[in-house]
Enzyme design. Sequence first.
Site, PDB file in Angstrom:
ATOM      1  N   SER A 554       0.845  -1.181   0.000  1.00 50.79           N
ATOM      2  CA  SER A 554       0.000   0.000   0.000  1.00 50.79           C
ATOM      3  C   SER A 554       0.891   1.245   0.000  1.00 50.79           C
ATOM      4  O   SER A 554       1.689   1.412  -0.903  1.00 50.79           O
ATOM      5  CB  SER A 554      -0.935  -0.047   1.208  1.00 50.79           C
ATOM      6  OG  SER A 554      -2.120   0.617   0.936  1.00 50.79           O
ATOM      7  N   ASP A 640      -9.372  -3.658  -6.125  1.00 52.82           N
ATOM      8  CA  ASP A 640      -8.868  -2.814  -5.039  1.00 52.82           C
ATOM      9  C   ASP A 640      -9.385  -1.385  -5.211  1.00 52.82           C
ATOM     10  O   ASP A 640      -9.148  -0.745  -6.234  1.00 52.82           O
ATOM     11  CB  ASP A 640      -7.340  -2.833  -5.055  1.00 52.82           C
ATOM     12  CG  ASP A 640      -6.717  -2.181  -3.830  1.00 52.82           C
ATOM     13  OD1 ASP A 640      -7.431  -1.485  -3.099  1.00 52.82           O
ATOM     14  OD2 ASP A 640      -5.513  -2.378  -3.623  1.00 52.82           O
ATOM     15  N   HIS A 678      -8.160  -5.037  -1.428  1.00 60.63           N
ATOM     16  CA  HIS A 678      -6.913  -4.390  -1.034  1.00 60.63           C
ATOM     17  C   HIS A 678      -6.043  -5.321  -0.189  1.00 60.63           C
ATOM     18  O   HIS A 678      -4.821  -5.277  -0.255  1.00 60.63           O
ATOM     19  CB  HIS A 678      -7.228  -3.108  -0.262  1.00 60.63           C
ATOM     20  CG  HIS A 678      -6.040  -2.252   0.013  1.00 60.63           C
ATOM     21  ND1 HIS A 678      -5.295  -1.665  -0.983  1.00 60.63           N
ATOM     22  CD2 HIS A 678      -5.455  -1.881   1.181  1.00 60.63           C
ATOM     23  CE1 HIS A 678      -4.311  -0.957  -0.447  1.00 60.63           C
ATOM     24  NE2 HIS A 678      -4.384  -1.080   0.866  1.00 60.63           N
TER      25      HIS A 678
END
Length: 745
Positions: A554, A640, A678
């Site tokens: 991320s 995502d 995600h």
Amino acid sequence: MKQPPVAKIQPHERVQHGDHVQDPYYWFLDKDDKDVTAYLEAENAFTAAATEGQAALRERIFQEIKGRTKETDLSVPTRKGDWWHYARTEEGKQYPIHCRLAATGPNPPELPEDGSALPGEQVLLDGNVLAEGHDFFSLGAFDLSPDDRLLAYSTDFDGDERYTMRFRDLESGQDLADEIPNTHYSTAWSADNSVIFYTTVDDAWRPYRVHRHAIGTPAEQDVLVYEEPDERFWLGVGLSRSEKYLEISLGSKITSESRLLRADDPTGEFRPVKERQTGVEYAVDHWAHPTDPAKDVLLVVHNADGKENFELATAPIADPGTWTPLLAHDPAVRILEAEAFADHFVLEYRKDGLTGVAVHKIVDGVPSATGTPITFDEPIYSVGTGSNPEYTTDRVRIGYGSMVTPSSVYDYDIATGSLELLKRQPVLGDFDPEQYVQRRVWATADDGTRVPISVVHRKNVQPDGTAPCLLYGYGSYEASMDPYFSVARLSLLDRGFVFAIAHVRGGGEMGRYWYEQGKLLHKKNTFTDFVACGRAMIAEGWSASDRIIARGGSAGGLLMGAIANLAPDLWAGVLAEVPFVDALNTILDPSLPLTVMEWDEWGNPLESAEVYQYMKEYSPYENVAAVTYPPILARTSVNDTRVGYHEPAKWIARLRATALNGQSSDILLKTEIESAGHGGKSGRYDAWHEEAFALAWICAAAKVAEAESSAPAAKATKPEVEVEGAAEVGGAAAGGEAEAAEASQ
């Protein structure tokens, strides 16, 4: 060897502040373009071919994770009213089963050693049943009504974090006709159980509306209670532990506001505790006076008037904007949260790079400034409050762990100050914590700042420069990557790896200043700190440049892309997961999810030429060079909503076209095209397979041959997954949940 894909070039010019830039892979943003899908599938095929030789190692690591895990297991039950709530897992099943058991005494029921169901339990929700027929399943809301009769729960079957909410009658076990689509995470019940409040998101995936739903009515009749027009702010809704107040929590990256409404007046108006003021953040919790509601108090954690590390104040409920200091600001202590209970409050804080918990009593209706810290004797660890939904209680549930101590659940007795260990995460096989050592190492950054590193390894590993090392980093949103235990990590440690967490600036490990020095126009500190940590691990003999792997996801994936550009010769491999590697283009596009909310974290390059130039200097996609990069594996998901799949896809395509080794099997992209979000795939076995894929790649990049492994062989024992906290009860007043820490990452 199969040839790597070559992405087509399609001209697209970006013009900003007089700067003309060609972005030949801009076309990747069109999710519906068949050429995009074809490219992602081709990359997946290439990655599968390039890693085919790791298949046996992947399977072995999967079996090691599975063999160390107690698959049939229970979490420690949590008391709420007349019930003990817990979650359990069963061997062979992907998802937790959420249960409750009637309470017959003050102590949690004894957990069966085999992890089997407790006699007399009631199954509230079985994730495995809900997931049937779906490749992906995620549980969003899980919120019991105050009378314990109704359960509000929501599900996502795609990974895009758009949930459908339903309501289960716990007496009959049947779902009501009520169904609310496209909800977000947070919920809150009214005192009379007739109304639930919930949140929804806008097109940019920003939670911005609070709605009121009357049980038994169509969702079309739901009332919009509050809408936040400022695109920098997100919101959440929750019920105080006292169950007296509903709260709407609003926040941007630098400003917050709370609005309260009595829970017994659900059609009333939410009113602000204090009107928002740019740069002032605060959070509140409600303490109810036992006899006189007019004497109720709010505990307020805030940074007003330059209190950088926050201070704790009290405020009368009748005048909530008037704050009286209780615990004064301390530059050495970052106050995180104050949780109110009937006879005490619990303070969570950070000091000297470690987390802390202290219990403060309430004496004669006044919260005490003097607290009792709960202490532990390991040099590095993580501690925090667990699930504590009961307002009137003489105990505090604590979660604890370190890099050598598995996750542990304690009850702290407030009267005696004693800690009772209720459960420690079982690790099957021949795991012996005495065979591992954890330590704190310090790196010196370019500007002289000392950066802490948490390190763990087997006792027999010596600092002679021969060990492989996995260095993990994040460094954004004031999110702290504290020391933690991992069953999967043992598969690396037992192969001689050193595992380290670089506590770089941009995180919150060393207080608010640490965060401020790793954001906006100080963001490059995050990247240079990580490089300094890598060099320190090598200088102190814990690894070498041909054996040290960097990993981050991320916003930590942005870190990975940046350090690959900054010091390509330093790493033996870089694993970037759902990586925010096209940062400048994303932050320039306010139509993309979460972008506007992110401007307080990264700056606004649309308005500021200085911010634009600064971001252009570090954004990984912008800075791919004609050099030899270390082996790189990027992992992403088409569904995502936090970091678009197109970011790593564009990055890998540019690496292919530009890097000197771009056409080799060293540069890989793996995309979940259908069923993941995600956080990757949803089921625990699927997640273990994915982690085994990553760990096998890490071993290969570090040139660790399977013959070097001292890992135990898979045993025919029954493994485990940690399920503590899986069965949350009651709504938490959460202003933005995970996106507060990870918004666009």
